[in-house]
Design a protein around this motif. Structure first.
Motif, mmCIF file in Angstrom:
data_model
loop_
_atom_site.group_PDB
_atom_site.id
_atom_site.type_symbol
_atom_site.label_atom_id
_atom_site.label_comp_id
_atom_site.label_asym_id
_atom_site.label_seq_id
_atom_site.Cartn_x
_atom_site.Cartn_y
_atom_site.Cartn_z
ATOM 1 N N TRP A 23 0.821 -1.211 0.000
ATOM 2 C CA TRP A 23 0.000 0.000 0.000
ATOM 3 C C TRP A 23 0.861 1.269 0.000
ATOM 4 O O TRP A 23 0.436 2.304 -0.462
ATOM 5 N N ASP A 35 -0.390 -5.787 -4.494
ATOM 6 C CA ASP A 35 -1.799 -5.448 -4.317
ATOM 7 C C ASP A 35 -2.257 -4.625 -5.510
ATOM 8 O O ASP A 35 -1.854 -3.478 -5.674
ATOM 9 N N SER A 51 -5.038 -3.354 -6.004
ATOM 10 C CA SER A 51 -6.046 -2.334 -5.706
ATOM 11 C C SER A 51 -5.455 -1.051 -5.129
ATOM 12 O O SER A 51 -6.128 -0.033 -5.063
ATOM 13 N N ARG A 52 -4.193 -1.089 -4.697
ATOM 14 C CA ARG A 52 -3.600 0.099 -4.055
ATOM 15 C C ARG A 52 -2.098 0.165 -4.296
ATOM 16 O O ARG A 52 -1.466 -0.840 -4.584
ATOM 17 N N GLY A 53 -1.540 1.367 -4.114
ATOM 18 C CA GLY A 53 -0.091 1.533 -4.166
ATOM 19 C C GLY A 53 0.429 1.837 -5.565
ATOM 20 O O GLY A 53 -0.332 2.235 -6.453
#
Ligand SMILES: [Zn+2]
Length: 228
Positions: free
Chosen positions: A41, A73, A75-77
């Motif tokens: 993240w 991930d 979905s993020r980062g």
């Protein structure tokens, strides 16, 4: 009982691996055991290189028994390419210090398995907070990984229960992560789903813990590092 992964101060007796970010390194003490890593993240932080430098130093501490949580991930980062690069650099640090790896992975299983193949690490990897399907779990187990289940198992769908049944007892861990739940209740839930006696489950996970945290050295495993 062993809590494989937590961000909270453990409230029950037993061993808990406390997971810290680099920025939380001031929480490292001579008491207890820790994992430290750059979470995916925060893979887009501007000071990644200095964080990696810190991780190199921190990973030498004996109470830091694992590198993590690190991973991928979608979905993020940062972009997936950047995340893979950062993840692999951290795996290298884990390898240099012979520390196992605790992994956070969201929707990047193919890339994770590719990294595992490419790097062919000597220290074991575990997926934390797994809540996927049994097919996925089987692939991860076949690649040599351990699987840790968290509070999602308390309201487990039939699909997740099937996943828990699929993971072999000798590759299993249980964790509280960020949830303020009873570790004992999590163990009880898994013991019911897997139809195994509570004490046997506890003993098995203690055994898994010992296996996971040994270091290969002339056929013998042992924990490595410097004292704080
Ligand atoms: Zn976590």
């Amino acid at each position: 009982m062993i809590d494989f992964h937590t961000h909270l101060t453990p409230r029950e007796m037993g061993t808990a691996i406390r997971s810290l970010l680099i920025s939380e390194a001031d929480k490292l003490t001579g008491q207890g055991v820790f994992s430290v890593g750059i979470h995916p993240w925060y893979s887009d932080s501007s000071d990644i290189n200095s964080q990696l430098q810190s991780l190199e130093d921190i990973s030498k501490i004996v109470n830091v028994i694992a590198i993590g949580e690190i991973g991928l991930d979608k979905s993020r980062g940062a972009s997936l390419e950047e995340q893979i690069e950062l993840f692999e650099k951290q795996v290298q640090i884990a390898e240099q210090n012979q520390k196992p790896v605790i992994i956070h992975c969201v929707r990047a299983w193919t890339e994770l398995l590719e990294s595992k193949k490419r790097l062919n690490p000597t220290t074991p990897w575990a997926i934390h907070g797994f809540r996927g399907q049994s097919e996925q779990a089987k692939q991860l187990v076949d690649s040599g990984m351990y699987i840790s289940f968290g509070s999602a198992i308390l309201n487990a769908s039939e699909i997740l229960q099937e996943t828990i049944r699929t993971v072999p007892l000798n590759r299993l861990f249980i964790e509280t992560d960020e949830a303020d739940v009873s570790l004992k209740y999590l163990y009880t839930t898994v013991s019911k789903i897997k139809k195994i006696n509570f004490r046997n489950l506890e003993e098995q996970i203690n055994f898994n813990f010992t296996e996971f945290f040994k270091k290969v050295e002339s056929g013998k495993w042992q924990v490595s590092g410097e004292s704080l």
